[in-house]
Design a protein around this motif. Sequence first.
Motif, PDB file in Angstrom:
ATOM      1  N   GLY A   1     -21.433   7.271 -23.158  1.00 56.53           N
ATOM      2  CA  GLY A   1     -22.190   8.426 -23.172  1.00 56.53           C
ATOM      3  C   GLY A   1     -20.679   9.672 -23.630  1.00 56.53           C
ATOM      4  N   VAL A   2     -19.807   9.284 -23.695  1.00 53.08           N
ATOM      5  CA  VAL A   2     -19.014  10.532 -23.986  1.00 53.08           C
ATOM      6  C   VAL A   2     -18.349  10.283 -25.450  1.00 53.08           C
ATOM      7  N   ALA A   3     -18.920  11.615 -25.882  1.00 57.06           N
ATOM      8  CA  ALA A   3     -18.170  11.687 -27.782  1.00 57.06           C
ATOM      9  C   ALA A   3     -17.236  12.044 -27.969  1.00 57.06           C
ATOM     10  N   ALA A   4     -16.348  12.851 -27.361  1.00 49.28           N
ATOM     11  CA  ALA A   4     -15.459  13.455 -27.293  1.00 49.28           C
ATOM     12  C   ALA A   4     -15.436  14.702 -26.495  1.00 49.28           C
ATOM     13  N   ALA A   5     -13.976  15.027 -26.088  1.00 46.71           N
ATOM     14  CA  ALA A   5     -13.174  15.502 -24.797  1.00 46.71           C
ATOM     15  C   ALA A   5     -11.734  15.914 -25.061  1.00 46.71           C
ATOM     16  N   THR A   6     -12.318  17.160 -24.969  1.00 49.97           N
ATOM     17  CA  THR A   6     -10.014  17.716 -25.313  1.00 49.97           C
ATOM     18  C   THR A   6     -10.280  19.105 -24.666  1.00 49.97           C
ATOM     19  N   TYR A   7      -9.072  19.552 -24.482  1.00 47.68           N
ATOM     20  CA  TYR A   7      -8.714  20.712 -23.820  1.00 47.68           C
ATOM     21  C   TYR A   7      -8.084  21.568 -24.706  1.00 47.68           C
TER      22      TYR A   7
ATOM     23  N   THR B   1      -2.723  31.620 -18.902  1.00 48.33           N
ATOM     24  CA  THR B   1      -2.936  30.227 -19.578  1.00 48.33           C
ATOM     25  C   THR B   1      -3.548  29.332 -19.119  1.00 48.33           C
ATOM     26  N   GLU B   2      -4.673  29.287 -19.018  1.00 52.11           N
ATOM     27  CA  GLU B   2      -5.530  28.785 -18.296  1.00 52.11           C
ATOM     28  C   GLU B   2      -7.085  27.799 -19.366  1.00 52.11           C
ATOM     29  N   PRO B   3      -6.816  26.625 -18.779  1.00 52.45           N
ATOM     30  CA  PRO B   3      -6.983  25.391 -19.977  1.00 52.45           C
ATOM     31  C   PRO B   3      -9.211  25.297 -19.700  1.00 52.45           C
ATOM     32  N   ILE B   4      -8.517  25.032 -20.912  1.00 46.90           N
ATOM     33  CA  ILE B   4     -10.421  25.109 -21.310  1.00 46.90           C
ATOM     34  C   ILE B   4     -10.813  23.621 -22.055  1.00 46.90           C
ATOM     35  N   LEU B   5     -11.110  23.360 -21.619  1.00 42.89           N
ATOM     36  CA  LEU B   5     -11.960  21.371 -21.133  1.00 42.89           C
ATOM     37  C   LEU B   5     -13.371  21.662 -21.927  1.00 42.89           C
ATOM     38  N   THR B   6     -13.235  20.968 -22.903  1.00 45.35           N
ATOM     39  CA  THR B   6     -14.546  21.048 -24.120  1.00 45.35           C
ATOM     40  C   THR B   6     -15.055  19.195 -23.768  1.00 45.35           C
ATOM     41  N   LEU B   7     -16.532  19.424 -23.776  1.00 43.41           N
ATOM     42  CA  LEU B   7     -16.617  17.898 -23.626  1.00 43.41           C
ATOM     43  C   LEU B   7     -17.894  18.254 -24.416  1.00 43.41           C
ATOM     44  N   LYS B   8     -17.885  17.089 -25.476  1.00 49.48           N
ATOM     45  CA  LYS B   8     -18.795  16.686 -26.199  1.00 49.48           C
ATOM     46  C   LYS B   8     -19.759  15.390 -25.414  1.00 49.48           C
ATOM     47  N   THR B   9     -21.098  14.979 -25.374  1.00 56.80           N
ATOM     48  CA  THR B   9     -21.825  14.136 -24.783  1.00 56.80           C
ATOM     49  C   THR B   9     -23.041  13.738 -25.595  1.00 56.80           C
ATOM     50  N   GLU B  10     -23.480  12.308 -25.990  1.00 55.07           N
ATOM     51  CA  GLU B  10     -24.307  11.719 -26.931  1.00 55.07           C
ATOM     52  C   GLU B  10     -25.514  11.680 -26.386  1.00 55.07           C
ATOM     53  N   SER B  11     -26.456  11.526 -27.406  1.00 50.58           N
ATOM     54  CA  SER B  11     -27.411  12.790 -27.030  1.00 50.58           C
ATOM     55  C   SER B  11     -28.686  11.786 -25.270  1.00 50.58           C
ATOM     56  N   GLY B  12     -28.866  12.629 -24.901  1.00 45.91           N
ATOM     57  CA  GLY B  12     -29.610  11.950 -24.014  1.00 45.91           C
ATOM     58  C   GLY B  12     -28.611  12.106 -22.200  1.00 45.91           C
ATOM     59  N   VAL B  13     -26.942  12.511 -22.613  1.00 46.49           N
ATOM     60  CA  VAL B  13     -26.128  12.471 -21.672  1.00 46.49           C
ATOM     61  C   VAL B  13     -25.909  14.040 -21.129  1.00 46.49           C
ATOM     62  N   ASP B  14     -26.302  14.220 -20.291  1.00 46.22           N
ATOM     63  CA  ASP B  14     -26.038  15.813 -19.462  1.00 46.22           C
ATOM     64  C   ASP B  14     -24.532  15.203 -19.319  1.00 46.22           C
ATOM     65  N   PRO B  15     -23.894  16.432 -20.064  1.00 49.42           N
ATOM     66  CA  PRO B  15     -22.329  16.783 -20.030  1.00 49.42           C
ATOM     67  C   PRO B  15     -22.105  16.863 -18.537  1.00 49.42           C
ATOM     68  N   LEU B  16     -22.542  17.230 -17.603  1.00 45.68           N
ATOM     69  CA  LEU B  16     -21.540  17.753 -16.264  1.00 45.68           C
ATOM     70  C   LEU B  16     -22.357  16.340 -15.688  1.00 45.68           C
ATOM     71  N   ASP B  17     -23.122  15.572 -15.722  1.00 45.71           N
ATOM     72  CA  ASP B  17     -23.165  13.827 -14.995  1.00 45.71           C
ATOM     73  C   ASP B  17     -21.608  13.606 -15.355  1.00 45.71           C
ATOM     74  N   ALA B  18     -21.657  13.791 -16.493  1.00 48.52           N
ATOM     75  CA  ALA B  18     -20.350  12.443 -16.970  1.00 48.52           C
ATOM     76  C   ALA B  18     -19.541  12.996 -16.654  1.00 48.52           C
ATOM     77  N   LEU B  19     -18.782  14.689 -16.370  1.00 44.43           N
ATOM     78  CA  LEU B  19     -17.826  14.915 -15.618  1.00 44.43           C
ATOM     79  C   LEU B  19     -17.834  15.122 -14.492  1.00 44.43           C
ATOM     80  N   ALA B  20     -18.586  14.197 -13.569  1.00 41.03           N
ATOM     81  CA  ALA B  20     -19.224  13.721 -12.380  1.00 41.03           C
ATOM     82  C   ALA B  20     -18.996  12.660 -12.496  1.00 41.03           C
ATOM     83  N   ASP B  21     -19.421  11.978 -12.706  1.00 36.32           N
ATOM     84  CA  ASP B  21     -18.381  11.073 -13.427  1.00 36.32           C
ATOM     85  C   ASP B  21     -17.325  10.539 -13.464  1.00 36.32           C
TER      86      ASP B  21
END
Length: 94
Positions: free
Chosen positions: A37-43, A54-74
């Motif tokens: 369900g993760v379409a893209a992940a970068t920092y 220099t604090e890293p920024i994570l960017t997470l994109k998910t497919e439709s219907g997938v909560d990014p917080l759930d994907a991050l927890a997984d």
Amino acid sequence: MELRVIDKTDEQLRLEIAGEDHTFMNVLKGSLLETPGVAAATYDVNPEQSGGQTEPILTLKTESGVDPLDALADAAGRVQEMTTAFRDAFEAAL
């Protein structure tokens, strides 16, 4: 480690992860990219934030219907499993 949500939508999350560097961020990004369900992940590490820190920024994109917080927890759970397995193998090798 301090986390700060910069932006969250139904299918995207931008999160500052203070106190971490490329080592941790690459492991987390790799686990995210293996998450269904993760379409893209970068920092990105932006020295213009937090007064020159220099604090890293994570960017997470998910497919439709997938909560990014759930994907991050997984993904974080898999990182924890990997480190536990490594520690157990290391202790067994001693």
